[in-house]
Write an enzyme that holds these catalytic residues in place. Structure first.
Site, PDB file in Angstrom:
ATOM      1  N   HIS A 137      -5.647 -18.776  -0.308  1.00  0.00           N
ATOM      2  CA  HIS A 137      -5.517 -17.325  -1.271  1.00  0.00           C
ATOM      3  C   HIS A 137      -6.604 -17.262  -2.088  1.00  0.00           C
ATOM      4  CE1 HIS A 137      -3.369 -19.448  -4.807  1.00  0.00           C
ATOM      5  NE2 HIS A 137      -4.084 -20.093  -4.373  1.00  0.00           N
TER       6      HIS A 137
ATOM      7  N   LYS B 166      -1.731  -9.539  -6.148  1.00  0.00           N
ATOM      8  CA  LYS B 166      -2.010 -10.457  -6.943  1.00  0.00           C
ATOM      9  C   LYS B 166      -2.333 -11.728  -6.027  1.00  0.00           C
ATOM     10  CE  LYS B 166      -1.802 -12.751 -11.018  1.00  0.00           C
ATOM     11  NZ  LYS B 166      -2.487 -12.329 -12.283  1.00  0.00           N
TER      12      LYS B 166
ATOM     13  N   HIS C 234     -14.344 -27.018   2.627  1.00  0.00           N
ATOM     14  CA  HIS C 234     -13.586 -26.339   1.471  1.00  0.00           C
ATOM     15  C   HIS C 234     -14.091 -27.180   0.097  1.00  0.00           C
ATOM     16  CE1 HIS C 234     -10.555 -23.970  -0.400  1.00  0.00           C
ATOM     17  NE2 HIS C 234      -9.914 -25.123  -1.099  1.00  0.00           N
TER      18      HIS C 234
ATOM     19  N   ASP D  31      -7.899 -30.585  -6.576  1.00  0.00           N
ATOM     20  CA  ASP D  31      -7.590 -29.322  -5.805  1.00  0.00           C
ATOM     21  C   ASP D  31      -6.161 -29.629  -5.152  1.00  0.00           C
ATOM     22  OD1 ASP D  31      -7.968 -26.722  -4.830  1.00  0.00           O
ATOM     23  OD2 ASP D  31      -8.565 -27.344  -3.020  1.00  0.00           O
TER      24      ASP D  31
ATOM     25  N   ASP E 225      14.413 -33.381  -8.530  1.00  0.00           N
ATOM     26  CA  ASP E 225      16.281 -33.083  -8.800  1.00  0.00           C
ATOM     27  C   ASP E 225      16.273 -34.209  -9.541  1.00  0.00           C
ATOM     28  OD1 ASP E 225      16.714 -30.735  -7.554  1.00  0.00           O
ATOM     29  OD2 ASP E 225      16.737 -31.742  -5.591  1.00  0.00           O
TER      30      ASP E 225
ATOM     31  N   ASP F 262      -9.569 -21.040  -5.816  1.00  0.00           N
ATOM     32  CA  ASP F 262     -10.169 -20.806  -4.754  1.00  0.00           C
ATOM     33  C   ASP F 262     -11.146 -19.782  -4.493  1.00  0.00           C
ATOM     34  OD1 ASP F 262      -9.162 -23.172  -3.342  1.00  0.00           O
ATOM     35  OD2 ASP F 262      -7.745 -22.184  -2.220  1.00  0.00           O
TER      36      ASP F 262
ATOM     37  N   ARG G 147      -9.406 -15.564 -15.989  1.00  0.00           N
ATOM     38  CA  ARG G 147      -9.653 -15.307 -17.600  1.00  0.00           C
ATOM     39  C   ARG G 147      -9.989 -13.810 -17.708  1.00  0.00           C
ATOM     40  NH1 ARG G 147      -6.151 -18.369 -16.726  1.00  0.00           N
ATOM     41  NH2 ARG G 147      -6.528 -20.882 -17.113  1.00  0.00           N
ATOM     42  N   ALA G 148      -9.685 -13.152 -18.868  1.00  0.00           N
ATOM     43  CA  ALA G 148     -10.097 -12.197 -19.459  1.00  0.00           C
ATOM     44  C   ALA G 148     -11.167 -12.529 -20.573  1.00  0.00           C
ATOM     45  CB  ALA G 148      -9.098 -11.107 -19.902  1.00  0.00           C
TER      46      ALA G 148
HETATM   47 FE   FE2 Z   1      -9.174 -25.200  -3.334  1.00  0.00          FE
END
Ligand code: FE2
Length: 545
Positions: A11, A36, A124, A148, A235, A315, A394-395
Site C-alpha cells: 500500500h 487513503k 523491498h 518493517d 485477548d 512503503d 506528515r504535514a
Molecule cells: Fe515496507
C-alpha cells in the site's frame, strides 16, 4: 540517468523521479486518487500501480517515458516464498507474487510508450534501506536499519552503507515481525490495520505497561541482530475493542506494554548494529521507523550520534529508495534530499484563477505570513496551503492546519475540526534557533516530525495545546533558509504573543488523504470550521470570522 521509482506491492502506492542522482519529484497516489493509502494492502490490490502519481512525476519534470533509463518496482517476486513457508496465513499471497511478476506489463500499460524491459524489481528492504541511507544528509558512511512489517521473506534489515553500496548484516525472517506485531495490536484495539498504528502509539501514553513479562517472553531481541516477535495472544491482555467504541484502561495498558517492549527490542537492535559497524550515523526507514517515541529513545540511549529517519519512512518511501538504488548502481552520485516538499505546487495565477472560478472572495495582503500570524494570535484556526505538497505522512508547513498553542482547548478544537479521536495529540512547529530553549532529549534539528521531545517544564503551561499527556511533543523545527515563509510566520506570531511555537497538524479531515491541490483545499475549508485559508499569497476568510 533518469530513474522512476514505483511502490505498489502492498500500500502507500507512490512514484518518485530521480534525475542525475537528485530527487526531483515524489508523490503518493492517495493525493491524486483521494483514497487513503492508495489502496488496502491486500493481495487482491497488488496489481494497482500508482498511475496518476507516476504520470504527474514525468509531466511535472518534463520527462518522456522514452527518456527513462530504468523504472523500479520495490518488491522482488523472485525472492518471495509461499506463505506457508513464511509462517504467514494468507491463502491469496500468490496473487501478490503473480502481480509483482507482471509489474512491467502493468506499468507499460499505465505509461504508454514505456519499454517494459526497463522495469527492474528491487528487493523491498533494499529499497527501504536506500531511501534512508542514500537520501540522508550524512557526510560519510552510515549504518542503516529497516524496521518493517514484511518484505518478500523478511521483516527487517540491518546493514551498513559504504561509498553508496549496501552491505547487509542481518535480516530477520518472517513470521517474526515488529511491524506485523504492531499491526495485529492495532486491529485488536479497534483501529485500522496498516494505517492507524500511530494511534496505538498515542494511546500508549495513557496506559501502564503492566504486561511486560508476558510480552517479553514472546517478543525480544536474540543477540544476533535479529529478534523473535510472534505468537502473542492479545485477548490475554485486553478484550478486543470494537471500532468506534470507547477505549478503556485495559486497552491503554495493552498499548503501553506493546510500545515499551517494542522500544526495548529496537534499542537492542540499534546497539547491536552500532557494535558491528562502529558508525556514529544511523539512517532508518520502514513503517516502524515512523514510531517517533521509539526513534527518540534510539537517539538518546544508543551510541549513535546522528539518527536520521527518512520522512516517507513507510512503503511510499520505497519508490524513492528503488529509484535511488538503481541510479547509484548505474553510476550516479546521489545527493541527499533537500526536503519533503516534492509533490504538486501551483502558481499564484493558477490559485487566483481557481478562487475566481469558485467565486470565493479573497484578498492579497502585503505579506501572507503577517496576516496569518495576526489571525493565529487572535485565536483563529488557519488552513495553510503553500508551495509543493509533502511526500510522506506528515504535514510540514505546506499543507497544514495552524492554531494558537497557548490555549489548551485548541487541541479539542482541532480534533473536532478534523473529526478524530480526542486522545490524539497535535504538534508544535518551532524556529530551529529557538527549539533547544523549549524542547529537550530528541535531536535538533528535527525537520520531519519523526522524534518526540520533552517539553521544558517552564514552557508546559505556556503551550498547553501541544504538550502530550506524558509531557512530550512531536516537534518540527523550521529552518529559515529552507522554509523562509513559515519561519517568518512563526517570528511574526512570536512578536505578537511571546510564543515561538505554532500548532501544526495535517490539512485533512479524519480518514481522508491530506489536501493536495487547490480544489481539495477549498473543499476542506468549505466543510470545516476553519477561520482562514492562506493559499499561496492569498487570504480567504470565513465570512463571519
Ligand atoms: Fe515496507
Amino acid at each position: 540517468m533518469i530513474t522512476l521509482g514505483i511502490n505498489a506491492a502492498f500500500h502507500d502506492s507512490a512514484a518518485a523521479l530521480v534525475r542525475d542522482g537528485r530527487l526531483i519529484a515524489a508523490a503518493e497516489e492517495e493525493r491524486f486518487s483521494r483514497i487513503k493509502h492508495g489502496k488496502r494492502p491486500v493481495p487482491f490490490s497488488a496489481w494497482e500501480t500508482p498511475d496518476l502519481a507516476a504520470a504527474w512525476c514525468l509531466t511535472s519534470a518534463g520527462v518522456g517515458v522514452d527518456e527513462l533509463d530504468a523504472v523500479t518496482y520495490s518488491f522482488d517476486p523472485a525472492l518471495q516464498l509461499p506463505p506457508e513457508q513464511l509462517g504467514l496465513f494468507d491463502p491469496w499471497d500468490h496473487l501478490r507474487h503473480m502481480y509483482a511478476e507482471r509489474a512491467a506489463e502493468f506499468l507499460a500499460t499505465a505509461l504508454p510508450g514505456l519499454d517494459a524491459g526497463r522495469v527492474r524489481h528491487v528487493q523491498h528492504h533494499v529499497a527501504h534501506a536506500a531511501s534512508a541511507a542514500l537520501a540522508a544528509p550524512f557526510d560519510g558512511d552510515c549504518a542503516v536499519l529497516v524496521l518493517d512489517g514484511r518484505g518478500e521473506r523478511h521483516s527487517h534489515l540491518a546493514g551498513v552503507y559504504s561509498e553508496g553500496v549496501l552491505q547487509p548484516l542481518f535480516s530477520q525472517s518472517l513470521p517474526h515481525s515488529l511491524g506485523l506485531l504492531y499491526e495485529d495490536a492495532t486491529a485488536h484495539l479497534g483501529f485500522l490495520r496498516s494505517s492507524d498504528e500511530y494511534k496505538v502509539m498515542a494511546l500508549a501514553s495513557y496506559g501502564v505497561p503492566r504486561h511486560l513479562d508476558y510480552l517479553r517472553s514472546l517478543v525480544h531481541a536474540t543477540g544476533d541482530g535479529g529478534f523473535v516477535a510472534s505468537g502473542v495472544d492479545w485477548d490475554v491482555l485486553a478484550k478486543a475493542r470494537d471500532p468506534g467504541a470507547d477505549w478503556t484502561a485495559d486497552h491503554a495498558d495493552l498499548a503501553a506494554s506493546l510500545q515499551a517492549v517494542l522500544e526495548e527490542v529496537l534499542l537492542d537492535l540499534a546497539r547491536w548494529l552500532y557494535d558491528r559497524t562502529g558508525s556514529p550515523r544511523l539512517a532508518m526507514a520502514g513503517g516502524v521507523a515512523l514510531n517517533c517515541v521509539a526513534n527518540t529513545r534510539i537517539f538518546a540511549e544508543t551510541p549513535f550520534e546522528s539518527v536520521w529517519v527518512q520522512p516517507a519512512a513507510g512503503d511510499s518511501g520505497t519508490a524513492l529508495g528503488g529509484a535511488l538504488h538503481v541510479a547509484a548502481e548505474l553510476g550516479d552520485r546521489i545527493a541527499p534530499i533537500a526536503g519533503a516538499d516534492l509533490g504538486r505546487g501551483f502558481s499564484d495565477e493558477e490559485i487566483a484563477a481557481s478562487l475566481r472560478t469558485a467565486r470565493v472572495p479573497f484578498e492579497r495582503p502585503v505579506d501572507v505570513a503577517v496576516e496569518v500570524a495576526e489571525a493565529l494570535a487572535a485565536d483563529q484556526i488557519v488552513a495553510w496551503f503553500q508551495g509543493r505538497s509533502e511526500y510522506g505522512p506528515r504535514a510540514l508547513g505546506h499543507r497544514s492546519l495552524l492554531a494558537h498553542p497557548g490555549r489548551p482547548e485548541n487541541l479539542t478544537r482541532l480534533n473536532d475540526v478534523k473529526g478524530r479521536e480526542q486522545f490524539r495529540p497535535v504538534a508544535p512547529m518551532v524556529v530551529r534557533e529557538r527549539a533547544a530553549d523549549l524542547f529537550t532529549r530528541g535531536p535538533i534539528p528535527s525537520p520531519y516530525m519523526l522524534f518526540v521531545h520533552d517539553v521544558a517544564p517552564q514552557w508546559r503551561d505556556r503551550i498547553p495545546a501541544v504538550v502530550h499527556v506524558d509531557g512530550t511533543a512531536r516537534i518540527q523545527t523550521v529552518d529559515k533558509t529552507d522554509e523562509p515563509l513559515v519561519a517568518r510566520m512563526l517570528a511574526e506570531f512570536e512578536r505578537r504573543t511571546g510564543l515561538p511555537v505554532v500548532v501544526n497538524t495535517s490539512l485533512n479531515t479524519a480518514g481522508r488523504p491530506m489536501v493536495d491541490d487547490i480544489r481539495d483545499a477549498l473543499e476542506c475549508f468549505g466543510s470545516t470550521p476553519v477561520d482562514v485559508l492562506a493559499i499561496g499569497p492569498f487570504i480567504v476568510r470565513r465570512q463571519d470570522a
